[in-house]
Design a protein around this motif. Structure first.
Motif, PDB file in Angstrom:
ATOM      1  N   LEU A  99      69.174  20.992 -31.668  1.00  0.00           N
ATOM      2  CA  LEU A  99      67.814  20.496 -31.466  1.00  0.00           C
ATOM      3  C   LEU A  99      67.821  19.049 -30.978  1.00  0.00           C
ATOM      4  O   LEU A  99      67.120  18.701 -30.015  1.00  0.00           O
ATOM      5  N   VAL A 100      68.625  18.198 -31.632  1.00  0.00           N
ATOM      6  CA  VAL A 100      68.685  16.791 -31.237  1.00  0.00           C
ATOM      7  C   VAL A 100      69.250  16.644 -29.840  1.00  0.00           C
ATOM      8  O   VAL A 100      68.783  15.816 -29.040  1.00  0.00           O
ATOM      9  N   SER A 101      70.255  17.468 -29.501  1.00  0.00           N
ATOM     10  CA  SER A 101      70.854  17.394 -28.174  1.00  0.00           C
ATOM     11  C   SER A 101      69.838  17.737 -27.089  1.00  0.00           C
ATOM     12  O   SER A 101      69.702  17.028 -26.078  1.00  0.00           O
ATOM     13  N   ARG A 102      69.091  18.818 -27.284  1.00  0.00           N
ATOM     14  CA  ARG A 102      68.102  19.212 -26.277  1.00  0.00           C
ATOM     15  C   ARG A 102      66.955  18.215 -26.208  1.00  0.00           C
ATOM     16  O   ARG A 102      66.464  17.893 -25.113  1.00  0.00           O
ATOM     17  N   LEU A 103      66.532  17.728 -27.370  1.00  0.00           N
ATOM     18  CA  LEU A 103      65.477  16.726 -27.384  1.00  0.00           C
ATOM     19  C   LEU A 103      65.932  15.452 -26.674  1.00  0.00           C
ATOM     20  O   LEU A 103      65.152  14.811 -25.956  1.00  0.00           O
ATOM     21  N   GLY A 104      67.202  15.096 -26.860  1.00  0.00           N
ATOM     22  CA  GLY A 104      67.735  13.919 -26.177  1.00  0.00           C
ATOM     23  C   GLY A 104      67.728  14.077 -24.672  1.00  0.00           C
ATOM     24  O   GLY A 104      67.400  13.141 -23.930  1.00  0.00           O
TER      25      GLY A 104
END
Length: 317
Positions: free
Chosen positions: A185-190
């Motif tokens: 989730l954090v990777s895609r949001l980044g």
């Protein structure tokens, strides 16, 4: 002889002369930026803010990934035996587990050891002594090879589910699966925020460079009349973009450094409460060098956008 639209043919210039021209342009760009320091500072703050959030998410994703790797290296599961299971039944099952090729170690905890450990962590020792029998079961902690996958770990643990002396088998993978989900989730949001805020930083730089272009519009028109190339005219404004982008990356570096200082202590305390020590990742020089390169690239992109658009408008009129 091929026709040429240029008023006079180009001459090949010495390398040192070209280098001196670039140095002179850089000096003029720095001087112009310093003369408008208030505007430049505002641009740096805007670009730095735009870069801080996606860069911060990148650091969070890196640390989550590092934690996940550490947990993956602790492939293990726990076996809780029935209360009152005989020592012979426990030893027999432990030997069967140790016979598995992938099993590295098996640590057995007797009911008495479990009671002693429980008492050391609680303040109800006197109450425990009033019990007629030990309510805690024997248990075993099974550690397998680090390279073993989580799927294979579950298969090994499930082989002993049917044993009558075993009450429960717990595979410590729930937190790991949740951590992987958060990491994704954090990777895609980044990536999403990186693209959005990166485009915003480019537009901020383009607007600032466009302002500098308008201030030198008459000079640009004269240069166009005497035959100056677009590359020569755009050169100082690309350096403006470099200065704005690099300054924005410095602001982002300071913001992230302050955030790391504030978060490192509570993050380390939280992680050490799980019995592990971890160093917060993100203070490496290569990260800040990469951040500066990204800022410079976005600044150059903004300078190109503004200068190309304005020169196109001048050519049309």
């Amino acid at each position: 002889m091929p026709a040429s639209n240029e008023p006079w043919p180009r001459l090949k210039r010495p390398i040192m002369a070209t280098f001196r021209d670039h140095v002179s342009v850089i000096r003029d760009s720095v001087r112009s930026t310093s003369h408008r320091f208030g505007t430049s500072l505002l641009v740096w703050l805007l670009i730095g803010t735009a870069m801080s959030l996606p860069a911060g998410l990148y650091l969070i994703e890196r640390n989550i990934e590092m934690i996940a790797r550490q947990w993956e290296s602790l492939n293990s599961f726990s076996i809780y035996f029935e209360v009152g299971a005989s020592e012979g039944e426990v030893n027999k099952l432990v030997q069967q587990i140790r016979s598995q090729v992938e099993v590295a170690t098996v640590r057995t905890i007797t009911p008495e050891e479990a009671l002693d450990e429980f008492s050391s962590y609680t303040e109800i020792t006197d109450a425990m002594m009033l019990l007629e029998s030990n309510p805690l079961p024997a248990s075993a902690r099974v550690t397998v090879d680090d390279e073993l996958s989580l799927e294979r770990l579950s298969e090994i643990a499930s082989q002993f589910d049917a044993a009558s002396a075993i009450e429960e088998i717990v595979v410590e993978r729930a937190w790991l699966e949740r951590l992987h989900a958060v990491d994704e989730l954090v990777s895609r949001l980044g990536w999403v925020l990186g693209i959005l805020f990166g485009a915003g930083a480019v537009l901020i730089t383009a607007a600032s460079v466009r302002l500098a272009l308008e201030m030198r519009l008459e000079e640009i028109k004269v240069l166009k009349l005497v035959g100056a190339t677009n590359a020569y005219i755009k050169r100082p404004f690309l350096y403006f973009g470099v200065i704005y982008g690099f300054g924005g990356s410095l602001v982002a570096s300071m913001v992230l450094s302050a955030a790391l200082i504030l978060l490192e202590a509570p993050f380390g305390a939280l992680w050490s409460s799980y019995g592990e020590m971890v160093n917060f990742q993100g203070d490496e020089p290569r990260f800040y060098i990469g951040l500066a390169l990204v800022g410079v690239i976005m600044g150059v992109a903004g300078g190109l956008v503004a200068s190309n658009q304005r020169l196109r408008e001048i050519s049309i009129h």
